[in-house]
Design a protein around this motif. Sequence first.
Motif, PDB file in Angstrom:
ATOM      1  N   VAL A  47     -62.861 -76.983 -16.596  1.00 50.92           N
ATOM      2  CA  VAL A  47     -63.346 -77.560 -15.614  1.00 50.92           C
ATOM      3  C   VAL A  47     -62.833 -77.047 -14.306  1.00 50.92           C
ATOM      4  O   VAL A  47     -61.459 -77.444 -14.132  1.00 50.92           O
ATOM      5  CB  VAL A  47     -63.154 -79.283 -15.898  1.00 50.92           C
ATOM      6  CG1 VAL A  47     -63.786 -80.008 -14.763  1.00 50.92           C
ATOM      7  CG2 VAL A  47     -63.887 -79.796 -17.185  1.00 50.92           C
ATOM      8  N   LEU A  48     -63.753 -77.096 -13.253  1.00 52.41           N
ATOM      9  CA  LEU A  48     -63.316 -76.634 -11.983  1.00 52.41           C
ATOM     10  C   LEU A  48     -63.350 -77.649 -10.788  1.00 52.41           C
ATOM     11  O   LEU A  48     -62.779 -77.482  -9.805  1.00 52.41           O
ATOM     12  CB  LEU A  48     -64.121 -75.270 -11.639  1.00 52.41           C
ATOM     13  CG  LEU A  48     -63.766 -73.988 -12.586  1.00 52.41           C
ATOM     14  CD1 LEU A  48     -64.610 -73.054 -11.785  1.00 52.41           C
ATOM     15  CD2 LEU A  48     -62.360 -73.755 -12.746  1.00 52.41           C
ATOM     16  N   ALA A  49     -63.903 -78.884 -11.393  1.00 50.22           N
ATOM     17  CA  ALA A  49     -64.204 -79.801 -10.123  1.00 50.22           C
ATOM     18  C   ALA A  49     -64.201 -81.140 -10.507  1.00 50.22           C
ATOM     19  O   ALA A  49     -64.512 -81.377 -11.892  1.00 50.22           O
ATOM     20  CB  ALA A  49     -65.357 -79.554  -9.305  1.00 50.22           C
ATOM     21  N   ASP A  50     -63.819 -82.132  -9.709  1.00 52.92           N
ATOM     22  CA  ASP A  50     -63.918 -83.487 -10.162  1.00 52.92           C
ATOM     23  C   ASP A  50     -65.187 -84.118  -9.990  1.00 52.92           C
ATOM     24  O   ASP A  50     -66.073 -83.405  -9.701  1.00 52.92           O
ATOM     25  CB  ASP A  50     -62.819 -84.507  -9.333  1.00 52.92           C
ATOM     26  CG  ASP A  50     -62.425 -85.855  -9.791  1.00 52.92           C
ATOM     27  OD1 ASP A  50     -62.909 -86.037 -10.686  1.00 52.92           O
ATOM     28  OD2 ASP A  50     -61.875 -86.454  -9.034  1.00 52.92           O
ATOM     29  N   ILE A  51     -65.581 -85.174 -10.274  1.00 50.66           N
ATOM     30  CA  ILE A  51     -66.938 -86.041 -10.283  1.00 50.66           C
ATOM     31  C   ILE A  51     -67.196 -86.091  -8.861  1.00 50.66           C
ATOM     32  O   ILE A  51     -66.288 -86.180  -7.960  1.00 50.66           O
ATOM     33  CB  ILE A  51     -67.057 -87.002 -10.954  1.00 50.66           C
ATOM     34  CG1 ILE A  51     -65.958 -88.105 -10.764  1.00 50.66           C
ATOM     35  CG2 ILE A  51     -66.931 -86.885 -12.633  1.00 50.66           C
ATOM     36  CD1 ILE A  51     -66.650 -89.611 -11.157  1.00 50.66           C
ATOM     37  N   GLY A  52     -68.441 -86.058  -8.309  1.00 49.40           N
ATOM     38  CA  GLY A  52     -68.704 -86.412  -6.881  1.00 49.40           C
ATOM     39  C   GLY A  52     -69.484 -85.338  -6.497  1.00 49.40           C
ATOM     40  O   GLY A  52     -70.101 -85.399  -5.448  1.00 49.40           O
ATOM     41  N   GLY A  53     -69.155 -83.997  -7.071  1.00 51.42           N
ATOM     42  CA  GLY A  53     -70.259 -83.039  -6.459  1.00 51.42           C
ATOM     43  C   GLY A  53     -71.680 -82.987  -6.810  1.00 51.42           C
ATOM     44  O   GLY A  53     -72.163 -83.800  -7.547  1.00 51.42           O
ATOM     45  N   PHE A  54     -72.312 -81.992  -6.451  1.00 53.02           N
ATOM     46  CA  PHE A  54     -73.913 -81.934  -6.587  1.00 53.02           C
ATOM     47  C   PHE A  54     -74.057 -81.333  -7.893  1.00 53.02           C
ATOM     48  O   PHE A  54     -75.129 -81.606  -8.550  1.00 53.02           O
ATOM     49  CB  PHE A  54     -74.565 -80.992  -5.476  1.00 53.02           C
ATOM     50  CG  PHE A  54     -74.880 -81.837  -4.446  1.00 53.02           C
ATOM     51  CD1 PHE A  54     -75.761 -82.927  -3.961  1.00 53.02           C
ATOM     52  CD2 PHE A  54     -73.956 -81.683  -3.088  1.00 53.02           C
ATOM     53  CE1 PHE A  54     -76.159 -83.332  -2.796  1.00 53.02           C
ATOM     54  CE2 PHE A  54     -74.236 -82.276  -2.028  1.00 53.02           C
ATOM     55  CZ  PHE A  54     -75.228 -83.372  -1.734  1.00 53.02           C
ATOM     56  N   GLY A  55     -73.098 -80.624  -8.505  1.00 57.95           N
ATOM     57  CA  GLY A  55     -73.314 -79.960  -9.781  1.00 57.95           C
ATOM     58  C   GLY A  55     -72.021 -79.813 -10.254  1.00 57.95           C
ATOM     59  O   GLY A  55     -70.837 -79.635  -9.399  1.00 57.95           O
ATOM     60  N   GLY A  56     -71.694 -79.881 -11.590  1.00 57.25           N
ATOM     61  CA  GLY A  56     -70.551 -79.751 -12.505  1.00 57.25           C
ATOM     62  C   GLY A  56     -70.134 -78.237 -12.652  1.00 57.25           C
ATOM     63  O   GLY A  56     -71.129 -77.411 -12.691  1.00 57.25           O
ATOM     64  N   LEU A  57     -68.915 -77.982 -12.406  1.00 58.92           N
ATOM     65  CA  LEU A  57     -68.457 -76.514 -12.206  1.00 58.92           C
ATOM     66  C   LEU A  57     -67.728 -76.334 -13.606  1.00 58.92           C
ATOM     67  O   LEU A  57     -66.756 -77.014 -14.019  1.00 58.92           O
ATOM     68  CB  LEU A  57     -67.587 -76.010 -11.040  1.00 58.92           C
ATOM     69  CG  LEU A  57     -68.199 -76.360  -9.687  1.00 58.92           C
ATOM     70  CD1 LEU A  57     -67.392 -75.901  -8.540  1.00 58.92           C
ATOM     71  CD2 LEU A  57     -69.445 -75.487  -9.617  1.00 58.92           C
TER      72      LEU A  57
END
Length: 359
Positions: free
Chosen positions: A38-48
Amino acid sequence: MSSERARAYTAAGVDIEAGNALVRRIRGLVASTQTRGVLADIGGFGGLFRPDLAGMAEPVLVASTDGVGTKLKLAFAWNRHSTVGIDLVAMSANDILVQGAAPLFFLDYFATGKLDVDTAAAVVGGVAEGCRQASCALLGGETAEMPGMYAPGEYDLAGFCVGLVDNARLVDGSGIQVGDAVVGVASSGLHSNGYSLARKILDGSGLGPDDPFPGAEGKSVADVFLAPTTIYVEAVRPLLRDLTIKGMAHITGGGFYDNIPRILPAQVEARIRFGSWTMPPVFTWLREAGKLEWQEMLQIFNCGIGYVLILPEAQAEEAVSRIQAFHLPAWRIGEIARRERGAASDGQESGGEQVVVEF
């Protein structure tokens, strides 16, 4: 968000602040499922997500999507929402496991007419628990508040899971041959299939959610009918590493007769010995209360076997023992035989061209 800017939307029935409150509530739940990729927390436009491809000559992505079905009707009626998220993850994670894939990440979709933060948080809590059981990350999701689309207090759930397997280790059933053993792994009960019929039978029985369920000591009707679907990832993944697993089946809608043939070569059939496993009381009760035959039950429900593995006969005992080490009952329930097209066994109709249940 400014209350002035949101005023028109709030007047239309969409509570933006409730949505923001939900995000704050579930942030910790999502974080608890994070894995190394997992590269990013929730809240972005897409999960990484960055998969680890080390040691894989030819990586293959495997994906599946599903919902929970009319089991949700019971969650609404009984105001019990904490386990249906586990069901949601299980239906997709178990499906990709069948092909040998390790689940990487899961995304969910929760839709309702009016967002109740407590209910939604309970549902997402179940999704997070399912992801932990499946060893995958809850990478993201969507909460949709749509006034007028759903009855008060109701919602719908959908989700999908993505996994990874090396092409050389893809399990497709092509190597299954006469003499191989069929091993069945226990279900926790109804899982998430057959609820349209199960609810109809329950409605006519006079039993309420808090009544003791017949034959299930210490469990209520709600406990039995909302028992979450078993996730088989933890128990099965080591077997894929160490044994010769030739085929697997997740026993969902269509029961034995529709799911096991999906992995069988055309020239063989699975002969299943009815009674070789322990049947949870809910299935005996449904058969009697619904005045059904066992053939009908095995076409609709899992009848106590949620997952099937096919492997060489010499490895069956080890497979059963190792699965049981994960506190999952397992049994050798049959074997693979040469296909007898249109034939019956001991006077019993097969109910399907490639599955013969011997009663």
